[in-house]
Design an enzyme around this catalytic site. Structure first.
Site, PDB file in Angstrom:
ATOM      1  N   SER A  59       0.513  -1.373   0.124  1.00  0.00           N
ATOM      2  CA  SER A  59      -0.042   0.401   0.139  1.00  0.00           C
ATOM      3  C   SER A  59       0.994   1.492  -0.095  1.00  0.00           C
ATOM      4  O   SER A  59       1.272   1.494  -0.968  1.00  0.00           O
ATOM      5  CB  SER A  59      -0.895  -0.013   1.321  1.00  0.00           C
ATOM      6  OG  SER A  59      -1.959   0.951   0.902  1.00  0.00           O
TER       7      SER A  59
ATOM      8  N   HIS B  75       2.828  14.733   4.940  1.00  0.00           N
ATOM      9  CA  HIS B  75       2.580  16.410   4.914  1.00  0.00           C
ATOM     10  C   HIS B  75       2.328  17.137   6.138  1.00  0.00           C
ATOM     11  O   HIS B  75       2.767  17.107   7.932  1.00  0.00           O
ATOM     12  CB  HIS B  75       1.249  16.917   5.122  1.00  0.00           C
ATOM     13  CG  HIS B  75       0.135  15.424   3.683  1.00  0.00           C
ATOM     14  ND1 HIS B  75       0.837  16.848   2.596  1.00  0.00           N
ATOM     15  CD2 HIS B  75      -0.256  15.211   3.700  1.00  0.00           C
ATOM     16  CE1 HIS B  75       0.075  15.221   1.767  1.00  0.00           C
ATOM     17  NE2 HIS B  75      -0.778  14.208   2.858  1.00  0.00           N
TER      18      HIS B  75
ATOM     19  N   CYS C 114      -1.961  -3.423   3.371  1.00  0.00           N
ATOM     20  CA  CYS C 114      -2.047  -4.304   2.848  1.00  0.00           C
ATOM     21  C   CYS C 114      -2.278  -6.029   3.869  1.00  0.00           C
ATOM     22  O   CYS C 114      -0.981  -6.315   3.584  1.00  0.00           O
ATOM     23  CB  CYS C 114      -3.055  -4.752   1.665  1.00  0.00           C
ATOM     24  SG  CYS C 114      -3.838  -2.740   1.347  1.00  0.00           S
TER      25      CYS C 114
END
Length: 129
Positions: A63, A68, A83
């Site tokens: 995944s 940020h 996953c």
């Protein structure tokens, strides 16, 4: 019921502001975090904003990891989503928090793919015109 994935959302506060503004450093930390968790790195994309801040993603076979950063607040928002049952996203999230010298780490782990969201937890948004 088994999950289709585990999604760790981490709010990191009190981070080293110089590290939060260093794109090359953050990129290396995220690649290393993925590898430490046992993930297979596929692609890497990071962007440095002016005057400050970095956003980026490491795509893994299992995944992704994202960030940020907000150096002016000593804050970073990170997601680690994996996953399958093999990779523990907490390993990567904890490594990232340590490398950024976070003094506070608030973590939420969500199991993904467990079926329909219960109505009381579902958010509805109308289209913007």
């Amino acid at each position: 019921m088994d999950t289709m994935g585990r999604h760790v959302i981490s709010e990191l506060w009190g981070c080293d502001t110089n590290k939060l503004n260093n794109m090359e450093f953050i990129e290396q930390v995220f690649v290393n975090a993925a590898l430490r968790a046992g993930a297979e790195v596929r692609e890497v994309a990071f962007h440095k904003f002016a005057p400050q801040g970095v956003s980026g993603v490491v795509i893994i076979s299992e995944s992704h990891l994202t960030i940020h950063s907000f150096p002016e607040h000593g804050y970073a928002s990170i997601d680690v989503y994996t996953c399958g049952p093999v990779i523990d996203p907490n390993v990567a999230a904890e490594f990232i928090a340590r490398e950024l010298n976070a003094t506070t780490s608030e973590v939420l782990e969500l199991p993904r793919g467990m079926g329909p969201v219960k109505p009381e937890k579902r958010l509805s948004h109308s289209a913007v015109k």
